[in-house]
Design a protein around this motif. Structure first.
Motif, PDB file in Angstrom:
ATOM      1  N   UNK A 148       0.784  -1.138  -0.113  1.00 17.23           N
ATOM      2  CA  UNK A 148      -0.056  -0.104   0.127  1.00 17.23           C
ATOM      3  C   UNK A 148       0.943   1.407  -0.065  1.00 17.23           C
ATOM      4  N   UNK A 149       0.381   2.363  -0.369  1.00 17.97           N
ATOM      5  CA  UNK A 149       0.937   3.553  -0.456  1.00 17.97           C
ATOM      6  C   UNK A 149       0.518   4.452   0.835  1.00 17.97           C
ATOM      7  N   UNK A 150       1.311   5.404   1.180  1.00 19.31           N
ATOM      8  CA  UNK A 150       1.003   6.349   2.131  1.00 19.31           C
ATOM      9  C   UNK A 150       1.414   7.609   1.522  1.00 19.31           C
ATOM     10  N   UNK A 151       0.321   8.371   1.261  1.00 21.01           N
ATOM     11  CA  UNK A 151       0.610   9.880   0.540  1.00 21.01           C
ATOM     12  C   UNK A 151      -0.026  10.874   1.468  1.00 21.01           C
ATOM     13  N   UNK A 152       1.231  11.969   1.520  1.00 19.81           N
ATOM     14  CA  UNK A 152       0.850  13.153   2.351  1.00 19.81           C
ATOM     15  C   UNK A 152       1.042  14.417   1.255  1.00 19.81           C
ATOM     16  N   UNK A 153      -0.297  15.371   1.236  1.00 20.54           N
ATOM     17  CA  UNK A 153      -0.254  16.340   0.423  1.00 20.54           C
ATOM     18  C   UNK A 153      -0.680  17.535   1.026  1.00 20.54           C
ATOM     19  N   UNK A 154      -0.428  18.641   0.241  1.00 22.17           N
ATOM     20  CA  UNK A 154      -0.735  19.952   0.692  1.00 22.17           C
ATOM     21  C   UNK A 154      -1.419  20.775  -0.281  1.00 22.17           C
ATOM     22  N   UNK A 155      -2.792  21.389  -0.064  1.00 19.79           N
ATOM     23  CA  UNK A 155      -3.222  22.094  -1.058  1.00 19.79           C
ATOM     24  C   UNK A 155      -3.930  23.161  -0.543  1.00 19.79           C
ATOM     25  N   UNK A 156      -4.069  24.179  -1.255  1.00 16.34           N
ATOM     26  CA  UNK A 156      -4.934  25.376  -0.993  1.00 16.34           C
ATOM     27  C   UNK A 156      -6.184  25.745  -1.694  1.00 16.34           C
ATOM     28  N   UNK A 157      -7.356  25.920  -0.899  1.00 17.19           N
ATOM     29  CA  UNK A 157      -8.632  26.076  -1.398  1.00 17.19           C
ATOM     30  C   UNK A 157      -9.104  27.447  -0.749  1.00 17.19           C
ATOM     31  N   UNK A 158      -9.682  28.199  -1.648  1.00 15.80           N
ATOM     32  CA  UNK A 158     -10.315  29.534  -1.013  1.00 15.80           C
ATOM     33  C   UNK A 158      -9.474  30.351   0.088  1.00 15.80           C
ATOM     34  N   UNK A 159      -7.875  30.259  -0.084  1.00 15.28           N
ATOM     35  CA  UNK A 159      -7.269  31.053   0.624  1.00 15.28           C
ATOM     36  C   UNK A 159      -6.898  30.252   2.023  1.00 15.28           C
ATOM     37  N   UNK A 160      -7.342  28.810   2.034  1.00 12.97           N
ATOM     38  CA  UNK A 160      -7.133  28.287   3.251  1.00 12.97           C
ATOM     39  C   UNK A 160      -6.013  26.911   2.831  1.00 12.97           C
ATOM     40  N   UNK A 161      -5.111  26.953   3.678  1.00 17.78           N
ATOM     41  CA  UNK A 161      -4.142  25.736   3.486  1.00 17.78           C
ATOM     42  C   UNK A 161      -4.764  24.344   4.026  1.00 17.78           C
ATOM     43  N   UNK A 162      -4.559  23.272   3.489  1.00 18.09           N
ATOM     44  CA  UNK A 162      -4.966  21.972   4.158  1.00 18.09           C
ATOM     45  C   UNK A 162      -3.888  20.931   3.973  1.00 18.09           C
ATOM     46  N   UNK A 163      -3.597  20.385   4.751  1.00 18.90           N
ATOM     47  CA  UNK A 163      -2.881  19.180   4.765  1.00 18.90           C
ATOM     48  C   UNK A 163      -3.746  17.765   4.627  1.00 18.90           C
ATOM     49  N   UNK A 164      -3.320  16.880   3.799  1.00 25.93           N
ATOM     50  CA  UNK A 164      -4.334  15.741   3.800  1.00 25.93           C
ATOM     51  C   UNK A 164      -3.291  14.531   3.656  1.00 25.93           C
ATOM     52  N   UNK A 165      -3.702  13.215   4.149  1.00 27.88           N
ATOM     53  CA  UNK A 165      -2.826  12.234   4.150  1.00 27.88           C
ATOM     54  C   UNK A 165      -3.863  11.036   3.756  1.00 27.88           C
ATOM     55  N   UNK A 166      -3.341  10.083   2.910  1.00 25.36           N
ATOM     56  CA  UNK A 166      -4.262   9.087   2.640  1.00 25.36           C
ATOM     57  C   UNK A 166      -3.390   7.609   2.459  1.00 25.36           C
TER      58      UNK A 166
END
Length: 83
Positions: free
Chosen positions: A45-63
């Motif tokens: 399996x994979x573990x992925x960590x990403x960062x994205x910006x939406x409507x001026x807010x920064x989010x961290x996500x992992x899956x």
């Protein structure tokens, strides 16, 4: 024959995630960055960590993603508000 996202297909995995996140979160490719991509060969399996910006807010996500492309875990949290 079943398609598997193995270590040799990391770019395919990244493309799949980018397209899915762009569609589900309605974000541009420029607002998206991979922080970490790790493949657990024993667990297949994979573990992925990403960062994205939406409507001026920064989010961290992992899956966690299985080799067959099924997402088994997704977590997202707000990091901070951009000025």
């Amino acid at each position: 024959m079943e398609y598997k996202l193995t270590i040799g297909k990391m770019e395919d995995l990244k493309k799949l995630i980018r397209e899915d996140m762009a569609k589900t979160e309605n974000i541009n490719y420029e607002d998206f960055e991979f922080l970490d991509v790790f493949y657990y060969s024993g667990l297949k399996k994979w573990n992925v960590k990403i960062e994205f910006t939406k409507e001026g807010t920064k989010y961290l996500a992992s899956m966690d993603i299985q080799e067959n492309g099924i997402i088994t875990r997704y977590q997202q949290r707000e990091e901070d508000v951009l000025q």
